[in-house]
Design an enzyme around this catalytic site. Structure first.
Site, short mmCIF file in Angstrom:
data_model
loop_
_atom_site.label_atom_id
_atom_site.label_comp_id
_atom_site.label_asym_id
_atom_site.label_seq_id
_atom_site.Cartn_x
_atom_site.Cartn_y
_atom_site.Cartn_z
N SER A 84 0.77 -1.23 0.00
CA SER A 84 0.00 0.00 0.00
C SER A 84 0.81 1.29 0.00
O SER A 84 0.23 2.37 -0.10
CB SER A 84 -0.97 0.00 1.18
N TYR A 176 -10.54 2.31 5.96
CA TYR A 176 -9.58 1.95 4.92
C TYR A 176 -10.21 1.00 3.90
O TYR A 176 -10.79 -0.02 4.27
CB TYR A 176 -8.38 1.28 5.58
N SER A 177 -10.10 1.33 2.64
CA SER A 177 -10.64 0.48 1.58
C SER A 177 -9.78 0.58 0.33
O SER A 177 -9.62 1.66 -0.25
CB SER A 177 -12.07 0.88 1.22
N ASN A 178 -9.24 -0.55 -0.10
CA ASN A 178 -8.42 -0.56 -1.32
C ASN A 178 -9.21 -0.17 -2.56
O ASN A 178 -8.65 0.30 -3.54
CB ASN A 178 -7.82 -1.96 -1.49
N GLY A 321 3.01 -0.69 3.94
CA GLY A 321 2.35 -1.61 3.02
C GLY A 321 2.38 -3.03 3.53
O GLY A 321 3.35 -3.46 4.17
#
Length: 366
Positions: A84, A176-178, A321
């Site tokens: 990330s 949090y969301s990809n 990440g």
């Protein structure tokens, strides 16, 4: 970034690129001690670090073994999948486009991707670009659901998310969301007419000379340069499995990049020094909301950028990440200090994860 559900989802050495007097006079090296403990006490196969002081002197460190099957040493400043941390690169490209007048932060997603973002409680006319970058959109996180060991196109990842209802109304919470960064990557491609990988390379990687950073091409499951192998573990008592080679397309603009600790230090230092964004956009990036639930006590999230409190006072700026095989944590300070740590197993134990962050704090505060 959470692990993909279908995936996991001592030899000690230390080297110096340019040994500075400050480091040499410090006595027992606390960074090396921290890496050693990650291997010996927390059971991580390998740990790597790169630390830059205020004068720009850099030192790299390693601990553990780079390949459990052969016992090979850990490559000095070896490449790793940075997960990330990719989000900060994506956010920088978006904010550069904002500075160029091609994207508006508070414009709805539908301005750039009309009709694409629809679902139960989900409407791209009500979600802004800023909310994507800051994780305040309410969009479900596609990596919370089963992904297979195969190649994915970005639209497929979005479709997985849109099969689930919104978690909250846009702008009312932080989560949090990809999925947010898949959409940010799609907006970059729509506005520029070029792949997001090309835009990252042209606008960031080439611009500031990140010689060991790249966005893997479709179908490329390898890590190009010398690297420690990455491992995964299904439980605390399960054997480690080598997951170094994999198709990272499921991470895309949210987490596909490969880099080194030193390159990450160079990137975040350049970013905070204003070499990648105009002052107005950097100020927006550094405007934060609380993000303790994901990043720990005192953490705050801006636009693809995290601030973390330091034990010696002040904060560091970075991201971090998590991707099968590798965990990275790091940060830079406003006065030019930088540190990044990578380990070759996503820690299952929460204490081990905290210890990785502690090494970063130690490096920045000594």
């Amino acid at each position: 970034m959470p692990a993909v559900a279908a995936v996991a989802v001592g030899v000690l050495m230390m080297g110096a690129l340019a040994p500075p007097t400050a480091f040499a006079a410090a006595g027992p090296d606390t960074v090396q001690q921290g890496l050693n403990a990650l291997v010996r006490t927390d059971g991580l196969p390998a740990a790597l670090a790169s630390v830059k002081d205020r004068e720009g002197h850099t030192r790299t460190y390693t601990a553990g073994v780079g390949d459990l099957a052969t016992g090979a040493k850990v490559p000095d400043d070896g490449q790793v999948r940075i997960g990330s941390n990719t989000k900060t690169f994506t956010a920088v490209v978006v904010l550069q486009l904002v500075g160029e007048g091609k994207i508006r932060l508070d414009a709805p997603v539908d301005t750039y991707l009309p009709g694409l973002v629809r679902g139960e409680g989900i409407d791209g006319r009500r979600i802004t670009v800023r909310q994507l970058l800051q994780h305040t959109s309410g969009l479900p996180n596609y990596t919370d659901y089963d992904l297979q060991l195969r190649h994915y196109e970005p639209r497929e990842l979005l479709d997985i998310a849109l099969r689930h209802k919104a978690h909250f109304a846009p702008g009312t919470k932080w989560e949090y969301s990809n999925t947010n960064y898949v959409l940010a990557g799609l907006i970059v491609q729509k506005v520029t007419g070029r792949p997001v990988a090309e835009e990252m390379d042209r606008r960031i990687i080439q611009r500031i000379g990140l010689r060991h950073t790249y966005f893997p091409a479709p179908g490329d499951a390898s890590v190009r340069e010398p690297h420690p192998k990455g491992y995964t573990q299904d439980s605390a008592t399960a054997p480690l499995r080598d997951v170094t080679e994999m198709d990272p397309s499921w991470a895309w603009a949210a987490g596909q990049l490969i880099s080194t600790n030193s390159d990450l230090n160079r990137f975040f230092t350049a970013l905070l020094a204003g070499r990648l964004l105009p002052a107005a956009q950097l100020d927006q990036m550094r405007t934060t909301v609380p993000a303790e639930g994901t990043f720990g006590p005192g953490a705050r999230y801006g636009l693809g950028l995290v601030s973390m409190p330091l034990s010696c006072g002040g904060v560091s700026w970075g991201h971090g990440g998590s991707i099968p095989g590798y965990e990275t944590r790091g940060g830079v300070t406003d006065d030019g200090r930088a540190a990044n740590v990578a380990v070759t197993l996503q820690p299952i134990d929460e204490a081990a994860m905290e210890h990785v962050g502690k090494v970063v704090d130690t490096a920045l505060c000594r």
